[in-house]
Design a protein around this motif. Structure first.
Motif, PDB file in Angstrom:
ATOM      1  N   ALA A  13       0.840  -1.201   0.000  1.00 41.71           N
ATOM      2  CA  ALA A  13       0.000   0.000   0.000  1.00 41.71           C
ATOM      3  C   ALA A  13       0.873   1.248   0.000  1.00 41.71           C
ATOM      4  O   ALA A  13       1.982   1.258   0.522  1.00 41.71           O
ATOM      5  CB  ALA A  13      -0.901   0.006   1.232  1.00 41.71           C
ATOM      6  N   THR A  14       0.348   2.308  -0.635  1.00 47.26           N
ATOM      7  CA  THR A  14       1.049   3.584  -0.679  1.00 47.26           C
ATOM      8  C   THR A  14       1.000   4.195   0.708  1.00 47.26           C
ATOM      9  O   THR A  14      -0.071   4.258   1.321  1.00 47.26           O
ATOM     10  CB  THR A  14       0.348   4.523  -1.683  1.00 47.26           C
ATOM     11  N   PRO A  15       2.160   4.670   1.161  1.00 49.44           N
ATOM     12  CA  PRO A  15       2.141   5.276   2.490  1.00 49.44           C
ATOM     13  C   PRO A  15       1.302   6.556   2.453  1.00 49.44           C
ATOM     14  O   PRO A  15       1.273   7.265   1.445  1.00 49.44           O
ATOM     15  CB  PRO A  15       3.610   5.591   2.781  1.00 49.44           C
ATOM     16  N   ALA A  16       0.645   6.846   3.491  1.00 52.95           N
ATOM     17  CA  ALA A  16      -0.218   8.019   3.580  1.00 52.95           C
ATOM     18  C   ALA A  16       0.642   9.283   3.605  1.00 52.95           C
ATOM     19  O   ALA A  16       1.710   9.318   4.204  1.00 52.95           O
ATOM     20  CB  ALA A  16      -1.074   7.946   4.838  1.00 52.95           C
ATOM     21  N   ILE A  17       0.158  10.342   2.884  1.00 52.19           N
ATOM     22  CA  ILE A  17       0.854  11.629   2.870  1.00 52.19           C
ATOM     23  C   ILE A  17       0.158  12.508   3.899  1.00 52.19           C
ATOM     24  O   ILE A  17      -1.074  12.608   3.920  1.00 52.19           O
ATOM     25  CB  ILE A  17       0.760  12.281   1.475  1.00 52.19           C
ATOM     26  N   SER A  18       0.975  13.167   4.658  1.00 50.26           N
ATOM     27  CA  SER A  18       0.392  14.026   5.681  1.00 50.26           C
ATOM     28  C   SER A  18      -0.269  15.230   5.023  1.00 50.26           C
ATOM     29  O   SER A  18       0.067  15.612   3.902  1.00 50.26           O
ATOM     30  CB  SER A  18       1.463  14.479   6.671  1.00 50.26           C
ATOM     31  N   ASP A  19      -1.198  15.829   5.703  1.00 56.05           N
ATOM     32  CA  ASP A  19      -1.865  17.023   5.186  1.00 56.05           C
ATOM     33  C   ASP A  19      -0.851  18.133   4.939  1.00 56.05           C
ATOM     34  O   ASP A  19      -0.955  18.869   3.950  1.00 56.05           O
ATOM     35  CB  ASP A  19      -2.946  17.495   6.168  1.00 56.05           C
TER      36      ASP A  19
ATOM     37  N   ARG B 124       2.342  17.800   4.097  1.00 56.41           N
ATOM     38  CA  ARG B 124       3.111  17.496   2.892  1.00 56.41           C
ATOM     39  C   ARG B 124       2.256  17.713   1.652  1.00 56.41           C
ATOM     40  O   ARG B 124       2.721  18.227   0.629  1.00 56.41           O
ATOM     41  CB  ARG B 124       3.633  16.044   2.942  1.00 56.41           C
ATOM     42  N   ARG B 125       0.963  17.341   1.715  1.00 56.00           N
ATOM     43  CA  ARG B 125       0.048  17.542   0.596  1.00 56.00           C
ATOM     44  C   ARG B 125      -0.050  19.031   0.263  1.00 56.00           C
ATOM     45  O   ARG B 125      -0.018  19.425  -0.900  1.00 56.00           O
ATOM     46  CB  ARG B 125      -1.322  16.972   0.954  1.00 56.00           C
ATOM     47  N   ASP B 126      -0.105  19.899   1.270  1.00 61.29           N
ATOM     48  CA  ASP B 126      -0.151  21.353   1.054  1.00 61.29           C
ATOM     49  C   ASP B 126       1.156  21.848   0.421  1.00 61.29           C
ATOM     50  O   ASP B 126       1.133  22.711  -0.474  1.00 61.29           O
ATOM     51  CB  ASP B 126      -0.416  22.084   2.376  1.00 61.29           C
ATOM     52  N   GLU B 127       2.284  21.288   0.879  1.00 62.20           N
ATOM     53  CA  GLU B 127       3.581  21.661   0.294  1.00 62.20           C
ATOM     54  C   GLU B 127       3.626  21.298  -1.193  1.00 62.20           C
ATOM     55  O   GLU B 127       4.091  22.083  -2.021  1.00 62.20           O
ATOM     56  CB  GLU B 127       4.725  20.949   1.030  1.00 62.20           C
ATOM     57  N   ILE B 128       3.140  20.111  -1.519  1.00 62.94           N
ATOM     58  CA  ILE B 128       3.135  19.661  -2.916  1.00 62.94           C
ATOM     59  C   ILE B 128       2.247  20.567  -3.757  1.00 62.94           C
ATOM     60  O   ILE B 128       2.617  20.981  -4.858  1.00 62.94           O
ATOM     61  CB  ILE B 128       2.697  18.184  -3.011  1.00 62.94           C
ATOM     62  N   ARG B 129       1.068  20.908  -3.246  1.00 69.85           N
ATOM     63  CA  ARG B 129       0.169  21.793  -3.978  1.00 69.85           C
ATOM     64  C   ARG B 129       0.835  23.156  -4.220  1.00 69.85           C
ATOM     65  O   ARG B 129       0.729  23.723  -5.315  1.00 69.85           O
ATOM     66  CB  ARG B 129      -1.134  21.975  -3.216  1.00 69.85           C
ATOM     67  N   ASP B 130       1.501  23.672  -3.194  1.00 68.32           N
ATOM     68  CA  ASP B 130       2.197  24.962  -3.338  1.00 68.32           C
ATOM     69  C   ASP B 130       3.308  24.865  -4.391  1.00 68.32           C
ATOM     70  O   ASP B 130       3.476  25.768  -5.216  1.00 68.32           O
ATOM     71  CB  ASP B 130       2.787  25.419  -1.990  1.00 68.32           C
TER      72      ASP B 130
END
Length: 173
Positions: free
Chosen positions: A15-21, A23-29
């Motif tokens: 399973a894909t490890p869960a991305i923290s909220d 980190r998800r915001d950093e990726i979006r930025d």
């Protein structure tokens, strides 16, 4: 039951490890920043292409102007050469006339290299070489050579007319 437990463990391992909220915001930025960079690059590319087109147009216009000057100068030289050719044909040993005719071919040849006109350059070069041989005493100016030089001058005139008209050179070399 044991098989179900083993299957659950296998699924968790792949399973894909869960991305923290966070980190998800950093990726979006980062993606948003990359989008902005891409838009700026596309805009800059468009500006660069427009500038390149402007430069190419200006270069063509300047080269056309120079080519027009070359054509006009060559026509003037050909006109001046007409009386010299008649005199040289009557007296091929006249060094002053020979030098003048040689300079015509030399000038045309040099300009042809600049304008990338290899056929005209080659034709001028052949005549220049023959006249150079006469000037150096390696060859005598006989009637066959004089006729050949006259034919080359006529051919150059045809090629200059084609340049002026913006058409292909007539067939032949």
């Amino acid at each position: 039951m044991k098989a179900v437990a083993e299957e659950k463990v296998a699924d968790e391992a792949t399973a894909t490890p869960a991305i923290s909220d966070e980190r998800r915001d950093e990726i979006r930025d980062e993606l948003s920043n990359l989008d902005e960079q891409e838009r700026a690059a596309v805009e800059a590319l468009g500006e660069a292409q427009a500038e390149l087109a402007r430069i190419q147009t200006e270069r063509r216009e300047l080269m056309d102007e120079l080519l027009g000057e070359f054509v006009a100068e060559s026509r003037e030289l050909l006109e001046a050469l007409e009386t010299q050719i008649v005199a040289w044909e009557a007296d091929p040993s006249d060094r002053e006339l020979l030098d003048s005719i040689f300079r015509f071919f030399h000038t045309v040849k040099g300009n042809c290299g600049f304008f990338d006109l290899p056929r005209l350059e080659k034709l001028s070069h052949v005549a220049e070489d023959a006249l150079s041989d006469i000037r150096s005493g390696q060859r005598k100016p006989d009637s066959a050579l004089v006729d050949a030089v006259l034919a080359i001058i006529d051919r150059i005139g045809e090629m200059i007319e084609a340049l002026e008209a913006g058409t292909e050179f007539p067939d032949g070399d």
